[in-house]
Design a protein around this motif. Structure first.
Motif, short mmCIF file in Angstrom:
data_model
loop_
_atom_site.label_atom_id
_atom_site.label_comp_id
_atom_site.label_asym_id
_atom_site.label_seq_id
_atom_site.Cartn_x
_atom_site.Cartn_y
_atom_site.Cartn_z
N THR A 23 0.99 -1.16 0.03
CA THR A 23 -0.06 -0.12 0.11
C THR A 23 1.08 1.17 -0.06
OG1 THR A 23 -0.09 0.22 2.24
CG2 THR A 23 -1.91 -1.30 1.22
N ASP A 24 0.29 2.41 -0.25
CA ASP A 24 1.22 3.78 -0.17
C ASP A 24 1.50 3.92 1.19
OD1 ASP A 24 0.39 4.11 -2.88
OD2 ASP A 24 -1.14 5.62 -2.33
N SER B 86 5.56 4.30 2.10
CA SER B 86 6.22 5.33 2.74
C SER B 86 6.84 4.93 3.79
CB SER B 86 5.17 6.25 3.25
OG SER B 86 4.34 6.95 2.07
N PHE B 87 6.48 3.99 4.77
CA PHE B 87 6.96 3.32 5.94
C PHE B 87 8.25 2.77 5.67
CE2 PHE B 87 7.49 0.03 9.40
CZ PHE B 87 7.41 0.96 10.45
N ALA B 88 8.48 1.91 4.38
CA ALA B 88 9.76 1.36 4.39
C ALA B 88 10.46 2.34 3.75
CB ALA B 88 9.10 0.32 3.06
N LEU B 89 10.04 3.30 2.85
CA LEU B 89 11.13 4.36 2.60
C LEU B 89 11.85 5.17 3.82
CD1 LEU B 89 12.12 5.37 -0.20
CD2 LEU B 89 10.22 7.19 0.01
N GLN B 90 10.92 5.34 4.78
CA GLN B 90 11.64 6.14 6.08
C GLN B 90 12.50 5.00 6.87
OE1 GLN B 90 11.10 9.16 6.98
NE2 GLN B 90 12.72 8.61 8.42
N GLY B 91 12.17 3.80 6.83
CA GLY B 91 13.08 3.01 7.45
C GLY B 91 14.40 2.58 6.63
N GLU C 53 10.57 4.33 -7.82
CA GLU C 53 9.88 3.84 -8.85
C GLU C 53 8.36 3.53 -8.74
OE1 GLU C 53 12.24 1.03 -11.17
OE2 GLU C 53 13.97 2.56 -11.22
N GLU C 54 8.01 2.99 -7.94
CA GLU C 54 6.72 2.45 -7.66
C GLU C 54 5.82 3.60 -7.37
OE1 GLU C 54 3.16 0.42 -7.56
OE2 GLU C 54 4.92 -0.31 -8.43
N MET C 55 6.33 4.46 -6.53
CA MET C 55 5.46 5.46 -5.97
C MET C 55 5.22 6.51 -7.37
SD MET C 55 7.25 6.17 -2.29
CE MET C 55 5.85 7.00 -1.49
N GLY C 56 6.34 6.81 -8.01
CA GLY C 56 6.19 7.41 -9.15
C GLY C 56 5.04 7.02 -10.38
N HIS C 57 5.19 5.62 -10.38
CA HIS C 57 4.33 4.93 -11.38
C HIS C 57 3.14 5.18 -10.87
CE1 HIS C 57 2.62 1.93 -14.25
NE2 HIS C 57 2.22 1.38 -13.04
N ARG C 58 2.65 5.08 -9.62
CA ARG C 58 1.31 5.16 -9.13
C ARG C 58 0.93 6.60 -9.34
NH1 ARG C 58 1.03 1.64 -3.37
NH2 ARG C 58 1.79 -0.47 -4.40
N ARG C 59 1.69 7.64 -9.07
CA ARG C 59 1.14 8.99 -9.29
C ARG C 59 0.94 9.40 -10.66
NH1 ARG C 59 1.77 7.71 -4.54
NH2 ARG C 59 -0.16 6.89 -5.04
N ALA C 60 1.74 8.70 -11.66
CA ALA C 60 1.96 9.10 -12.96
C ALA C 60 0.52 8.45 -13.51
CB ALA C 60 2.83 8.47 -13.70
N THR C 61 0.01 7.33 -13.06
CA THR C 61 -1.20 6.65 -13.55
C THR C 61 -2.40 7.27 -12.83
OG1 THR C 61 0.01 4.44 -13.33
CG2 THR C 61 -2.58 4.36 -13.13
N GLU C 62 -2.39 7.94 -11.65
CA GLU C 62 -3.30 8.72 -10.99
C GLU C 62 -3.44 9.93 -11.95
OE1 GLU C 62 -3.88 11.24 -6.92
OE2 GLU C 62 -2.60 9.20 -6.96
N TYR C 63 -2.48 10.74 -12.12
CA TYR C 63 -2.39 11.80 -13.01
C TYR C 63 -3.16 11.92 -14.27
CZ TYR C 63 -1.18 16.18 -15.22
OH TYR C 63 -1.18 17.31 -15.90
N ALA C 64 -2.89 10.50 -14.87
CA ALA C 64 -3.28 10.23 -16.13
C ALA C 64 -5.00 10.06 -16.00
CB ALA C 64 -2.64 9.00 -16.73
N GLN C 65 -5.25 9.16 -14.94
CA GLN C 65 -6.64 8.92 -14.81
C GLN C 65 -7.28 10.10 -14.42
OE1 GLN C 65 -6.61 5.93 -11.97
NE2 GLN C 65 -6.17 4.24 -13.24
N ARG C 66 -6.86 10.96 -13.82
CA ARG C 66 -7.59 12.20 -13.31
C ARG C 66 -7.82 13.23 -14.40
NH1 ARG C 66 -5.78 14.69 -7.56
NH2 ARG C 66 -6.49 12.66 -6.97
N TYR C 67 -6.73 13.43 -15.26
CA TYR C 67 -6.64 14.74 -16.32
C TYR C 67 -6.71 14.05 -17.86
CZ TYR C 67 -5.47 17.06 -11.88
OH TYR C 67 -5.50 17.66 -10.76
N SER C 68 -6.91 12.84 -17.88
CA SER C 68 -6.90 12.38 -19.28
C SER C 68 -8.20 12.98 -20.10
CB SER C 68 -7.06 10.92 -19.54
OG SER C 68 -7.87 10.41 -18.85
N LYS C 69 -8.43 13.21 -21.30
CA LYS C 69 -9.46 13.69 -21.80
C LYS C 69 -10.05 12.42 -22.48
CE LYS C 69 -7.18 17.99 -22.95
NZ LYS C 69 -6.93 19.03 -23.99
#
Length: 64
Positions: A10-11, A15-20, A47-63
């Motif tokens: 999960t996100d 985040s927890f793993a990244l802090q660790g 990379e995974e976090m970036g992929h998720r944000r890019a996917t979210e952005y595309a879904q949110r703002y795609s025409k």
């Protein structure tokens, strides 16, 4: 950490793993095998976090 492992997390877990990783890396010398593994895990998580944000952005703002 592999792409499959990060994809199953999960996100919050990412985040927890990244802090660790950040906390642990401060306790180890640069250039050691363990430090290098931490960097690879860090990269996989980013990379995974970036992929998720890019996917979210595309879904949110795609025409259409």
């Amino acid at each position: 950490m592999t792409r499959d492992q990060t994809a199953d997390m999960t996100d919050e877990e990412l985040s927890f793993a990244l802090q660790g990783i950040n906390d642990t890396s401060r306790q180890h010398d640069h250039g050691t095998p363990y430090y290098e593994k931490l960097l690879l895990d860090y990269e996989a998580i980013i990379e995974e976090m970036g992929h998720r944000r890019a996917t979210e952005y595309a879904q949110r703002y795609s025409k259409g």
